[in-house]
Design a protein around this motif. Sequence first.
Motif, PDB file in Angstrom:
ATOM      1  N   ARG A 148       1.942  19.496   9.807  1.00 62.51           N
ATOM      2  CA  ARG A 148       2.654  18.387  10.466  1.00 62.51           C
ATOM      3  C   ARG A 148       1.770  17.165  10.647  1.00 62.51           C
ATOM      4  O   ARG A 148       2.250  16.041  10.611  1.00 62.51           O
ATOM      5  N   THR A 149       0.468  17.387  10.873  1.00 60.10           N
ATOM      6  CA  THR A 149      -0.421  16.229  11.117  1.00 60.10           C
ATOM      7  C   THR A 149      -1.370  15.959   9.954  1.00 60.10           C
ATOM      8  O   THR A 149      -1.890  14.851   9.847  1.00 60.10           O
ATOM      9  N   GLN A 150      -1.622  16.972   9.099  1.00 61.93           N
ATOM     10  CA  GLN A 150      -2.553  16.846   7.961  1.00 61.93           C
ATOM     11  C   GLN A 150      -3.977  16.519   8.415  1.00 61.93           C
ATOM     12  O   GLN A 150      -4.780  16.035   7.635  1.00 61.93           O
ATOM     13  N   PHE A 170     -12.184   5.273   1.857  1.00 64.00           N
ATOM     14  CA  PHE A 170     -12.968   4.777   2.999  1.00 64.00           C
ATOM     15  C   PHE A 170     -12.048   4.298   4.121  1.00 64.00           C
ATOM     16  O   PHE A 170     -12.269   4.596   5.293  1.00 64.00           O
ATOM     17  N   VAL A 171     -10.988   3.558   3.750  1.00 64.64           N
ATOM     18  CA  VAL A 171     -10.031   3.067   4.760  1.00 64.64           C
ATOM     19  C   VAL A 171      -9.353   4.243   5.459  1.00 64.64           C
ATOM     20  O   VAL A 171      -9.257   4.287   6.690  1.00 64.64           O
ATOM     21  N   LEU A 172      -8.900   5.243   4.661  1.00 66.56           N
ATOM     22  CA  LEU A 172      -8.252   6.422   5.250  1.00 66.56           C
ATOM     23  C   LEU A 172      -9.234   7.181   6.142  1.00 66.56           C
ATOM     24  O   LEU A 172      -8.872   7.690   7.201  1.00 66.56           O
ATOM     25  N   ASN A 173     -10.494   7.245   5.696  1.00 68.20           N
ATOM     26  CA  ASN A 173     -11.516   7.962   6.454  1.00 68.20           C
ATOM     27  C   ASN A 173     -11.746   7.340   7.829  1.00 68.20           C
ATOM     28  O   ASN A 173     -12.008   8.044   8.808  1.00 68.20           O
ATOM     29  N   GLU A 209       4.301  11.244  12.722  1.00 72.73           N
ATOM     30  CA  GLU A 209       3.364  10.250  13.268  1.00 72.73           C
ATOM     31  C   GLU A 209       2.880   9.291  12.181  1.00 72.73           C
ATOM     32  O   GLU A 209       2.976   9.568  10.997  1.00 72.73           O
ATOM     33  N   PHE A 210       2.292   8.168  12.661  1.00 66.31           N
ATOM     34  CA  PHE A 210       1.884   7.108  11.728  1.00 66.31           C
ATOM     35  C   PHE A 210       0.684   7.530  10.876  1.00 66.31           C
ATOM     36  O   PHE A 210       0.707   7.398   9.654  1.00 66.31           O
ATOM     37  N   ILE A 211      -0.383   8.050  11.506  1.00 68.98           N
ATOM     38  CA  ILE A 211      -1.620   8.331  10.744  1.00 68.98           C
ATOM     39  C   ILE A 211      -1.417   9.446   9.710  1.00 68.98           C
ATOM     40  O   ILE A 211      -1.824   9.283   8.550  1.00 68.98           O
ATOM     41  N   PRO A 212      -0.761  10.571  10.056  1.00 68.55           N
ATOM     42  CA  PRO A 212      -0.482  11.565   8.997  1.00 68.55           C
ATOM     43  C   PRO A 212       0.347  10.991   7.845  1.00 68.55           C
ATOM     44  O   PRO A 212       0.089  11.307   6.678  1.00 68.55           O
ATOM     45  N   LEU A 248      -1.968   8.914   5.734  1.00 69.78           N
ATOM     46  CA  LEU A 248      -2.826   9.782   4.908  1.00 69.78           C
ATOM     47  C   LEU A 248      -2.051  10.300   3.706  1.00 69.78           C
ATOM     48  O   LEU A 248      -2.553  10.296   2.586  1.00 69.78           O
ATOM     49  N   TYR A 249      -0.820  10.740   3.948  1.00 72.05           N
ATOM     50  CA  TYR A 249       0.001  11.293   2.867  1.00 72.05           C
ATOM     51  C   TYR A 249       0.199  10.252   1.771  1.00 72.05           C
ATOM     52  O   TYR A 249      -0.044  10.525   0.588  1.00 72.05           O
ATOM     53  N   PHE A 250       0.631   9.055   2.172  1.00 68.88           N
ATOM     54  CA  PHE A 250       0.930   8.045   1.147  1.00 68.88           C
ATOM     55  C   PHE A 250      -0.343   7.438   0.551  1.00 68.88           C
ATOM     56  O   PHE A 250      -0.345   7.017  -0.601  1.00 68.88           O
ATOM     57  N   GLY A 251      -1.437   7.435   1.307  1.00 70.83           N
ATOM     58  CA  GLY A 251      -2.719   6.966   0.759  1.00 70.83           C
ATOM     59  C   GLY A 251      -3.213   7.882  -0.351  1.00 70.83           C
ATOM     60  O   GLY A 251      -3.552   7.441  -1.456  1.00 70.83           O
ATOM     61  N   TYR A 252      -3.223   9.198  -0.052  1.00 71.92           N
ATOM     62  CA  TYR A 252      -3.677  10.162  -1.063  1.00 71.92           C
ATOM     63  C   TYR A 252      -2.689  10.270  -2.226  1.00 71.92           C
ATOM     64  O   TYR A 252      -3.088  10.472  -3.376  1.00 71.92           O
ATOM     65  N   THR A 253      -1.389  10.108  -1.924  1.00 71.08           N
ATOM     66  CA  THR A 253      -0.384  10.122  -2.995  1.00 71.08           C
ATOM     67  C   THR A 253      -0.606   8.937  -3.932  1.00 71.08           C
ATOM     68  O   THR A 253      -0.496   9.078  -5.155  1.00 71.08           O
ATOM     69  N   ALA A 254      -0.934   7.768  -3.367  1.00 68.40           N
ATOM     70  CA  ALA A 254      -1.212   6.583  -4.196  1.00 68.40           C
ATOM     71  C   ALA A 254      -2.376   6.859  -5.149  1.00 68.40           C
ATOM     72  O   ALA A 254      -2.325   6.483  -6.331  1.00 68.40           O
ATOM     73  N   LEU A 255      -3.412   7.544  -4.652  1.00 64.72           N
ATOM     74  CA  LEU A 255      -4.556   7.898  -5.510  1.00 64.72           C
ATOM     75  C   LEU A 255      -4.135   8.858  -6.620  1.00 64.72           C
ATOM     76  O   LEU A 255      -4.548   8.702  -7.770  1.00 64.72           O
ATOM     77  N   MET A 256      -3.305   9.850  -6.267  1.00 70.90           N
ATOM     78  CA  MET A 256      -2.829  10.804  -7.280  1.00 70.90           C
ATOM     79  C   MET A 256      -2.000  10.103  -8.346  1.00 70.90           C
ATOM     80  O   MET A 256      -2.158  10.368  -9.544  1.00 70.90           O
ATOM     81  N   VAL A 257      -1.109   9.205  -7.899  1.00 71.23           N
ATOM     82  CA  VAL A 257      -0.229   8.497  -8.838  1.00 71.23           C
ATOM     83  C   VAL A 257      -1.055   7.596  -9.760  1.00 71.23           C
ATOM     84  O   VAL A 257      -0.836   7.551 -10.969  1.00 71.23           O
ATOM     85  N   LEU A 258      -2.042   6.886  -9.172  1.00 68.05           N
ATOM     86  CA  LEU A 258      -2.917   6.005  -9.971  1.00 68.05           C
ATOM     87  C   LEU A 258      -3.680   6.823 -11.019  1.00 68.05           C
ATOM     88  O   LEU A 258      -3.736   6.439 -12.199  1.00 68.05           O
ATOM     89  N   SER A 259      -4.248   7.957 -10.586  1.00 71.50           N
ATOM     90  CA  SER A 259      -5.023   8.807 -11.505  1.00 71.50           C
ATOM     91  C   SER A 259      -4.128   9.376 -12.600  1.00 71.50           C
ATOM     92  O   SER A 259      -4.515   9.424 -13.770  1.00 71.50           O
TER      93      SER A 259
END
Length: 640
Positions: free
Chosen positions: A49-51, A427-430, A596-599, A602-613
Amino acid sequence: FCSDWLPWSLLLFSLTCETSAFYVPGVAPINFHQNDPVEIKAVKLTSSRTQLPYEYYSLPFCQPSKITYKAENLGEVLRGDRIVNTPFQVLMNSEKKCEVLCSQSNKPVTLTVEQSRLVAERITEDYYVHLIADNLPVATRLELYSNRDSDDKKKEKDVQFEHGYRLGFTDVNKIYLHNHLSFILYYHREDMEEDQEHTYRVVRFEVIPQSIRLEDLKADEKSSCTLPEGTNSSPQEIDPTKENQLYFTYSVHWEESDIKWASRWDTYLTMSDVQIHWFSIINSVVVVFFLSGILSMIIIRTLRKDIANYNKEDDIEDTMEESGWKLVHGDVFRPPQYPMILSSLLGSGIQLFCMILIVIFVAMLGMLSPSSRGALMTTACFLFMFMGVFGGFSAGRLYRTLKGHRWKKGAFCTATLYPGVVFGICFVLNCFIWGKHSSGAVPFPTMVALLCMWFGISLPLVYLGYYFGFRKQPYDNPVRTNQIPRQIPEQRWYMNRFVGILMAGILPFGAMFIELFFIFSAIWENQFYYLFGFLFLVFIILVVSCSQISIVMVYFQLCAEDYRWWWRNFLVSGGSAFYVLVYAIFYFVNKLDIVEFIPSLLYFGYTALMVLSFWLLTGTIGFYAAYMFVRKIYAAVKID
């Protein structure tokens, strides 16, 4: 793993069962004698739920006299694992009825209001606790009845395992903590000589978490306790508005098992839906064969006709009047805009392709099993760094072919463009994860180490590869480029770039989307992903389908007398990444319970990296397939 991944290992490599049963290279079994201590360690707390993972002692659990953290590899740190010792005293094949943790002279533990609020918050967020014994993760047994009929219950009982155990539960707006853990450990007795003492190996680690209130637990001076009989006890409530008193207790039960040490992970990895994987593979193969059929029928027949017509010397005048891909022969190899950026992105794509291919292949052979915690991520990081030499070489050679001159700037661009975007987003997500004090935040020393790897290993290797690639003979284009660019006729609506992305992406995505579901479950719902044989087959199918669809798209584009294919083909070939993004949004809405906002970030930040890769990977595969195709067809026609 013999039973789990042998079928497709045989399919691919005709490996013998003895070879594949060999466990993880470098990991040896530990033999225990009677009453030897079996150390129970804590890994982390996780919630889908929070990742945000947290370390074990972020909550007020009982602590040993001295806390020692295990030295971790890069993958474990990036996953948020913080492996630490716990005060549980477990001896091999020695039962414990009930033992109290951290009770001085039989007094219960008092949680402050602050601690109570934190524990209550973690329980409402569905946190699971992950422990390990002899490197085996703890699991909670779930018995599911697939048939409602009471007579058939025994027959139809389906046992599945949940990783870790729930921290607590909520019932009618009240919050309860699992404060008693019943450990069930299974051992395998090793065959020994007659005069030798028996040795045991741990082969399974289960837990039954219980909530028992303070009044129902009777503790004595020797830290042992008596559990209430039957089901007449009440659970231990945690009131977040006041101090709470409770006991932390545990019991240990040992059972003998026939499971051999080499097969002990099978319990955790048994998946009831292997048939879905086979269905997915068959579905994908049918899609690829269907595509190959269309490709060979349309393209090869049409091409033969085209080449035969273009090569009839007596009809040259008529041919020049015709429309078709031969008309753009003087412009088809005209260098595109921004050749440096294009070659840099393709270089990173080659780097990713080599890394993913080797990681999946090595994992398929069983060398990166879940028992070697963090090994997959560590291997992927190091391989990406070392594959820089291949990425640099291909980027340098392509840049030279596209009439580029500033090779040093091109090499720097290749080494920093994609990794820079990845590092920036991470770095931003971190920073957000740091703000939440989660163990998922990459520590500053690890971040410095990653930067040193990037600039100390990857950058020099990319420069080395780029230097040799740039010095090598450029790709031989079969026709000369005209001085004056040809005018491009007005294009039909279906030749629009976005329509091309939608058309080109659907088939490669259709060939792999079932596997994508399992990968997403492994990443976001703390499941084990281990079916790398299936993944390897899916990867091969993905490469073939991307190449084929890319060839079809570039052929239609050249027939429409549009020779600006370089960038367009790279973008269109990565069209399946758009569908991965759509699927990720669908998965977020339907499968995850994130509010929640931060989870969510994180989900869409990491998804963006996966999609880009994924776009870089599929775009690169499609681009090189199309480039080879274009060079082949123009080499086959006679140009005056």
